[in-house]
Scaffold this motif. Structure first.
Motif, PDB file in Angstrom:
ATOM      1  N   UNK A   1       0.815  -1.210   0.000  1.00 13.76           N
ATOM      2  CA  UNK A   1       0.000   0.000   0.000  1.00 13.76           C
ATOM      3  C   UNK A   1       0.858   1.274   0.000  1.00 13.76           C
ATOM      4  N   UNK A   2       2.146   1.137   0.200  1.00 13.34           N
ATOM      5  CA  UNK A   2       3.019   2.306   0.288  1.00 13.34           C
ATOM      6  C   UNK A   2       3.511   2.721  -1.105  1.00 13.34           C
ATOM      7  N   UNK A   3       3.650   4.040  -1.276  1.00  9.76           N
ATOM      8  CA  UNK A   3       4.193   4.564  -2.523  1.00  9.76           C
ATOM      9  C   UNK A   3       5.693   4.331  -2.593  1.00  9.76           C
ATOM     10  N   UNK A   4       6.204   4.395  -3.791  1.00 12.45           N
ATOM     11  CA  UNK A   4       7.661   4.273  -3.970  1.00 12.45           C
ATOM     12  C   UNK A   4       8.369   5.406  -3.226  1.00 12.45           C
ATOM     13  N   UNK A   5       9.430   5.095  -2.534  1.00  8.85           N
ATOM     14  CA  UNK A   5      10.236   6.133  -1.886  1.00  8.85           C
ATOM     15  C   UNK A   5      11.547   6.343  -2.664  1.00  8.85           C
ATOM     16  N   UNK A   6      11.405   6.213  -3.976  1.00 11.87           N
ATOM     17  CA  UNK A   6      12.515   6.453  -4.887  1.00 11.87           C
ATOM     18  C   UNK A   6      11.929   6.900  -6.227  1.00 11.87           C
ATOM     19  N   UNK A   7      12.767   7.448  -7.087  1.00 10.59           N
ATOM     20  CA  UNK A   7      12.315   7.898  -8.399  1.00 10.59           C
ATOM     21  C   UNK A   7      12.792   6.966  -9.484  1.00 10.59           C
ATOM     22  N   UNK A   8      12.024   6.865 -10.552  1.00  9.56           N
ATOM     23  CA  UNK A   8      12.434   6.058 -11.704  1.00  9.56           C
ATOM     24  C   UNK A   8      12.170   6.865 -12.966  1.00  9.56           C
ATOM     25  N   UNK A   9      13.137   6.881 -13.850  1.00  9.80           N
ATOM     26  CA  UNK A   9      13.059   7.735 -15.034  1.00  9.80           C
ATOM     27  C   UNK A   9      13.573   6.979 -16.246  1.00  9.80           C
ATOM     28  N   UNK A  10      12.743   6.935 -17.276  1.00  7.72           N
ATOM     29  CA  UNK A  10      13.171   6.326 -18.528  1.00  7.72           C
ATOM     30  C   UNK A  10      13.831   7.367 -19.418  1.00  7.72           C
ATOM     31  N   UNK A  11      14.740   6.930 -20.283  1.00  7.41           N
ATOM     32  CA  UNK A  11      15.452   7.861 -21.150  1.00  7.41           C
ATOM     33  C   UNK A  11      14.491   8.604 -22.069  1.00  7.41           C
ATOM     34  N   UNK A  12      13.468   7.917 -22.594  1.00  6.78           N
ATOM     35  CA  UNK A  12      12.557   8.579 -23.517  1.00  6.78           C
ATOM     36  C   UNK A  12      11.530   9.443 -22.796  1.00  6.78           C
ATOM     37  N   UNK A  13      11.322   9.236 -21.481  1.00  4.56           N
ATOM     38  CA  UNK A  13      10.393  10.084 -20.732  1.00  4.56           C
ATOM     39  C   UNK A  13      10.860  11.534 -20.735  1.00  4.56           C
ATOM     40  N   UNK A  14      12.141  11.744 -20.568  1.00  2.00           N
ATOM     41  CA  UNK A  14      12.683  13.095 -20.513  1.00  2.00           C
ATOM     42  C   UNK A  14      12.483  13.809 -21.846  1.00  2.00           C
ATOM     43  N   UNK A  15      12.793  13.103 -22.917  1.00  2.93           N
ATOM     44  CA  UNK A  15      12.663  13.710 -24.243  1.00  2.93           C
ATOM     45  C   UNK A  15      11.204  13.998 -24.562  1.00  2.93           C
ATOM     46  N   UNK A  16      10.304  13.074 -24.205  1.00  3.34           N
ATOM     47  CA  UNK A  16       8.879  13.285 -24.458  1.00  3.34           C
ATOM     48  C   UNK A  16       8.349  14.485 -23.680  1.00  3.34           C
ATOM     49  N   UNK A  17       8.836  14.635 -22.432  1.00  8.12           N
ATOM     50  CA  UNK A  17       8.382  15.745 -21.610  1.00  8.12           C
ATOM     51  C   UNK A  17       8.829  17.092 -22.193  1.00  8.12           C
TER      52      UNK A  17
END
Length: 411
Positions: free
Chosen positions: A261-277
């Motif tokens: 039930x707990x949210x992630x306490x870390x971040x995850x980032x894909x290479x194409x996510x940055x470019x899409x954003x």
């Protein structure tokens, strides 16, 4: 036919010279809209090129596990502070992550203000020092231009070797072969085994002024207990990226001891996510450029139309003389039409030049990779032609319909 067109062009230029101030003002009005369009699209294109090349430093088909998400580096004060990713976390992850056809890299930033020495030379205290494992260079989309990459034995045996960035080589080892030379970082000596290919700067962050050390060796130099590590996973095939990411999240949640039930306490980032954003942001900027230019070009259309109507009124007697000498309606209409197109294209040319210069200036100031905006330039030529056609149609028809007798009487 050709001689008639040539004659009308000469007449058009004579008419433009006779009303030079009015023509210049109209050209500038047209140029403003084109400058806005070409300038903004040039800057946006340069930004997209820079983003695509710079964020490709994450590497293709990769995702990162880090302390915070890229778009929320503790920007929100109300967000819960996430714990650092410890060496134990990344070591356990690398040992337990068994997804096929993947490579996992571990890295941490030891310092961003190191002073590196070679013989009697030393750099300013602005060199970034990374502790990395053998997969870091491959996963990050970096290339070794000279020498070799760090390997498994360098990392596991804590070898005193390093790979340096191209700017660091220029600063310390420009006039010598850098391979096998010994540099000093915080009193520890390292043999240079490789030089990275130049990457340039990303938003002021110089990627070429850095040193990559074997992970275990770097940990003996940078002993801060609160060091934050990063993980990068690269898959051999793009269609495996989603599955690799899901399994990595599940494993890292288990390592962190998170309940379902707990949210992630870390971040995850894909290479194409940055470019899409970034692509979404640049898309908005492009839309704004078109809206601004269309509004301005609409105003320039009215200005050019009014100018040509005034020109028809002022040259009524000239039109009467030409008709009396046998000029046909089509010839008179074509004359004014050519004049309008010339003014429109002059305005477009000035706008393109100013727009490209503006885009180049913004790109140079921001450190973007400027490229010639061919699409924007072609669009500007088409737009100015349409403006000229719309603006010249009514004056040309009006001039063609003038009665020759009444025109000769006009004062």
């Amino acid at each position: 036919m050709f001689s008639l067109v040539k004659e009308n062009i000469y007449i058009a230029f004579d008419a433009i010279r006779s009303q030079l101030l009015r023509t210049i003002l109209t050209i500038l009005i047209i140029a403003i809209g084109i400058t806005a369009l070409v300038g903004i699209l040039s800057a946006v294109s340069a930004l997209e090129n820079t983003i695509s090349s710079d964020f490709s430093s994450m590497g293709a088909n990769t995702f990162n596990i880090q302390r915070y998400d890229f778009n929320n580096q503790r920007a929100n004060d109300n967000e819960k502070i996430k714990p650092v990713i410890s060496y134990r976390d990344v070591k356990t992850f690398k040992e337990d992550y068994q997804f096929p056809f993947t490579k996992t890299s571990i890295s941490f930033v030891g310092t961003a203000t190191a002073e590196v020495k070679y013989d009697n030379e030393k750099t300013d205290p602005e060199v970034q020092v990374y502790g990395v494992n053998e997969n870091f260079i491959t996963n990050s989309g970096l290339e070794v231009k000279l020498g070799r990459d760090l390997n498994y034995f360098d990392v596991e045996n804590s070898n005193s070797v390093c790979v340096i960035g191209s700017d660091l080589r220029k600063a310390l080892l420009k006039d010598v072969n850098p391979l096998n030379k010994t540099i000093s970082i915080r009193g520890a000596k390292f043999k240079v085994i490789g030089v990275l290919k130049e990457k340039g700067a990303t938003f002021g962050n110089n990627q070429d002024l850095r040193v990559l050390l074997p992970l275990q060796k770097a940990r003996t130099i940078f002993t801060n207990s609160n060091i934050n590590y990063s993980l990068s996973v690269k898959t051999d095939k793009k269609d495996m990226l989603e599955g690799a990411q899901d399994e990595a999240i599940l494993l890292f949640r288990n390592i962190r001891g998170l309940r379902p039930v707990e949210d992630n306490n870390f971040g995850i980032e894909r290479s194409d996510d940055l470019i899409n954003r970034i692509g979404a942001i640049t898309g908005i900027l492009s839309t704004v450029a078109w809206i601004v230019s269309i509004i301005t070009i609409f105003g320039s259309t009215i200005a050019l139309l009014n100018m040509m109507l005034v020109s028809v009124s002022e040259r009524t007697r000239e039109i009467g003389v030409r008709k009396a000498l046998g000029a046909k309606r089509a010839t008179i209409a074509f004359q004014f039409f050519i004049e309008t197109i010339i003014i429109g294209q002059l305005g477009g040319a000035v706008g393109i030049i100013l727009g490209v210069l503006a885009g180049w200036g913004v790109s140079a100031a921001a450190g973007f990779d400027f490229t010639t905006p061919w699409l924007a330039m072609i669009s500007a030529v088409i737009i100015t032609f349409i403006v000229a056609v719309l603006s010249g149609l009514m004056p040309a028809i009006k001039a063609a319909k003038l009665d020759p007798v009444e025109s000769l009487r006009y004062e």
